[in-house]
Design a protein around this motif. Structure first.
Motif, PDB file in Angstrom:
ATOM      1  N   GLY A 285      36.254  10.253 -16.905  1.00 59.83           N
ATOM      2  CA  GLY A 285      37.005   8.946 -16.120  1.00 59.83           C
ATOM      3  C   GLY A 285      37.056   9.291 -14.765  1.00 59.83           C
ATOM      4  N   HIS A 286      37.709   8.111 -14.312  1.00 62.91           N
ATOM      5  CA  HIS A 286      37.842   7.932 -12.768  1.00 62.91           C
ATOM      6  C   HIS A 286      38.889   6.624 -12.633  1.00 62.91           C
ATOM      7  CE1 HIS A 286      34.384   5.220 -11.731  1.00 62.91           C
ATOM      8  NE2 HIS A 286      35.316   4.766 -12.326  1.00 62.91           N
ATOM      9  N   CYS A 287      39.338   6.297 -11.568  1.00 63.58           N
ATOM     10  CA  CYS A 287      39.969   5.182 -11.460  1.00 63.58           C
ATOM     11  C   CYS A 287      39.265   4.064 -10.794  1.00 63.58           C
ATOM     12  CB  CYS A 287      41.174   5.560 -10.334  1.00 63.58           C
ATOM     13  SG  CYS A 287      42.267   6.752 -11.240  1.00 63.58           S
ATOM     14  N   TYR A 293      43.272   4.139 -14.504  1.00 65.12           N
ATOM     15  CA  TYR A 293      42.199   5.189 -15.055  1.00 65.12           C
ATOM     16  C   TYR A 293      41.468   4.836 -16.247  1.00 65.12           C
ATOM     17  CZ  TYR A 293      40.724   9.779 -16.562  1.00 65.12           C
ATOM     18  OH  TYR A 293      39.938  11.016 -16.823  1.00 65.12           O
ATOM     19  N   HIS A 294      40.272   5.067 -16.352  1.00 61.05           N
ATOM     20  CA  HIS A 294      39.456   4.592 -17.343  1.00 61.05           C
ATOM     21  C   HIS A 294      38.172   5.512 -17.588  1.00 61.05           C
ATOM     22  CE1 HIS A 294      37.750   1.977 -14.002  1.00 61.05           C
ATOM     23  NE2 HIS A 294      36.894   2.590 -14.479  1.00 61.05           N
ATOM     24  N   TYR A 295      37.519   5.550 -18.885  1.00 56.00           N
ATOM     25  CA  TYR A 295      36.240   6.265 -19.047  1.00 56.00           C
ATOM     26  C   TYR A 295      35.311   5.427 -18.888  1.00 56.00           C
ATOM     27  CZ  TYR A 295      39.999   9.475 -21.616  1.00 56.00           C
ATOM     28  OH  TYR A 295      40.699  10.088 -21.741  1.00 56.00           O
ATOM     29  N   HIS A 296      34.094   6.305 -18.369  1.00 54.81           N
ATOM     30  CA  HIS A 296      32.556   5.559 -18.582  1.00 54.81           C
ATOM     31  C   HIS A 296      31.867   6.201 -19.478  1.00 54.81           C
ATOM     32  CE1 HIS A 296      32.558   2.305 -15.356  1.00 54.81           C
ATOM     33  NE2 HIS A 296      33.789   3.169 -14.712  1.00 54.81           N
ATOM     34  N   ALA A 297      32.109   7.695 -19.697  1.00 56.06           N
ATOM     35  CA  ALA A 297      31.322   8.281 -20.453  1.00 56.06           C
ATOM     36  C   ALA A 297      32.251   8.351 -21.882  1.00 56.06           C
ATOM     37  CB  ALA A 297      31.167   9.713 -19.953  1.00 56.06           C
TER      38      ALA A 297
HETATM   39 ZN    ZN Z   1      35.107   2.631 -13.265  1.00 55.33          ZN
END
Ligand code: ZN
Ligand code: ZN
Length: 452
Positions: A285-287, A293-297
């Motif tokens: 995740g990141h912001c 905050y959210h995941y992309h993976a």
């Molecule tokens: Zn993102």
């Protein structure tokens, strides 16, 4: 002679088992039943009643389909077969469909068979060879043979012990059980169409550490609640031409992790694999621009807490599992959409360590925002972020080295840049957020914002 005939009867179930695949070996013609949700179940009519039918699949697996879940044409066929079955066997024998459940252990049906066979022998070997004794003996044998030839498996992904049904509607208890381990930070409710999840967007695990491509955003709570909750469709329906995540959904979430954190497209808005280019922390995740905050993976770490239950639900309504199948076996081969429909359970995706991580194409139908055409076509309904400060820009060369929780409303993020240590310490009271920045030389500056 009579005894020889009797023993042939008794060993016949073993001969049947010797024929691999039971009654329907691979390649034999199986009827395809079309469900209203677009899914199909292969199997030939075995028996049924006014509620539903039970079909026999490969290897003798039995599966029950409710008539209400079948498409009109197939429902008519099912009703015809049920009526014919009733006229042959009589109504009383078929009125209750069996509960679908796995046998307690392999061989259970053989024990049952031997019990029936022993009973049959007892009856046959009586002193008076009366007709009624022969009839009862044959009936016992018949039940024993039928029992020995069949096994049953559960249909729905639900682990609940209640009667399972076809997966036209995802059961609330199944969804509840997936979100249950995270109920400390989320709440859920539902109506007939959606399962709703309220969350503040802050996970229980640590965040941000390891990011080498950083936009200077930090995680703060988001108002994903009330009318801005997350919505998971309860009746997923197959999309005839599933939309690829390579060319769609670059905006907004594509799934919701069971800890209440949204999962975005694996590609960023420049079409790059976020994970591969160092934009993500070790939790995937990141912001975003609203400090969301959210995941992309795939949040595979959630399976540590979730066990064999789903780690997320796609916004088309289908579950996302981790590295294993829900029965604990290794993940079976995935289709082009990054999921599969196994013979005894509804369609589901799997999270993996490689691109596309969660969803290759959206298997189920989704509505998209008409205001933003592809590839920025975001799925609706979904929850929206609310920023407190203007979005920041990429900080070249920075690496996030530490992230610490000071209190439930205060955090400090540490990063290194040009061999110097910098911190962002931030906290909030109600909707007012204070950010204290300390640069590599110890110089401080403070910014305060109030969320509208
Ligand atoms: Zn993102
Ligand atoms: Zn699977």
């Amino acid at each position: 002679m009579k005894k020889l005939a009797l023993w042939i009867c008794l060993i016949s179930p073993f001969l049947l088992q010797g024929h691999a695949g039971g009654h329907y070996a691979t390649g034999d013609l199986l009827k395809i039943w079309h469900l209203q949700n677009g899914q199909t179940i292969e199997g030939n009519f075995a028996y049924g009643n006014s509620e539903g039918i039970t079909v026999e699949q490969l290897h003798g697996t039995l599966q029950t389909i409710l008539l209400a879940n079948l498409q009109t044409a197939d429902r008519k066929i099912a009703q015809l077969k049920v009526n014919r079955y009733k006229s042959i066997h009589g109504q009383a024998f078929t009125e209750t469909l069996p509960k679908t459940s796995k046998p307690a252990f392999p061989g259970m049906h053989w024990i049952a068979f031997f019990l029936f066979a022993t009973l049959a022998l007892q009856v046959f070997s009586g002193d008076h060879q009366k007709k009624w004794r022969q009839a009862i003996g044959l009936a016992c044998l018949f039940v024993g043979i039928i029992w020995a030839c069949k096994t049953e498996t559960a249909i729905s992904p639900s682990n609940s012990s209640t009667t399972t049904t076809t997966p036209t509607k995802t059961s609330i208890s199944f969804l509840d059980s997936a979100f249950a381990p995270y109920k400390k930070t989320i709440s859920t409710n539902y109506d007939d169409t959606y399962y709703y999840v309220n969350s503040n967007g802050m996970p229980e695990h640590n965040m941000m550490v390891g990011i080498t491509s950083w936009q200077q955003q930090v995680p703060i709570p988001q108002p994903y609640s009330g009318s801005n909750h997350w919505s998971i469709p309860l009746k997923p329906v197959y999309e005839s031409t599933p939309l690829s995540t390579k060319t769609n959904f670059m905006k907004g979430a594509v799934a919701l992790a069971v800890n209440g954190i949204p999962i975005f497209n694996a590609l960023n808005n420049r079409g790059e694999d976020s994970f591969a280019i160092g934009e993500l922390d070790q939790w995937g995740g990141h912001c975003g621009r609203a400090d969301d905050y959210h995941y992309h993976a795939a949040p595979m770490h959630l399976s540590n807490t979730s066990g064999l239950k789903p780690i997320a639900f796609a916004l088309d309504g289908y579950a996302v599992y981790g590295a294993k199948e829900p029965d604990g076996t290794a993940m079976k081969a995935l289709d082009a959409y990054h999921g599969h429909e196994l013979s005894n359970m509804a369609y589901h995706y799997h999270g993996t360590a490689d691109y596309p991580y969660v969803i290759g194409s959206m298997r189920g139908k989704v509505s998209t925002d008409p205001a933003t055409p592809a590839p920025e076509n975001q799925i609706l309904p979904q929850a929206f972020t609310n920023s407190v400060r203007p979005a920041l820009t990429a900080l070249k060369g920075a690496t996030i080295t530490n992230f610490e929780t000071l209190s439930p409303t205060a955090y400090v993020l540490t990063y290194s840049l040009n061999a110097k240590k910098y911190t962002v310490k931030y906290s909030w009271v109600n909707s007012t957020y204070t950010f204290v920045f300390t640069d590599g030389d110890g110089k401080q500056s403070t910014e305060t914002y109030t969320r509208k």
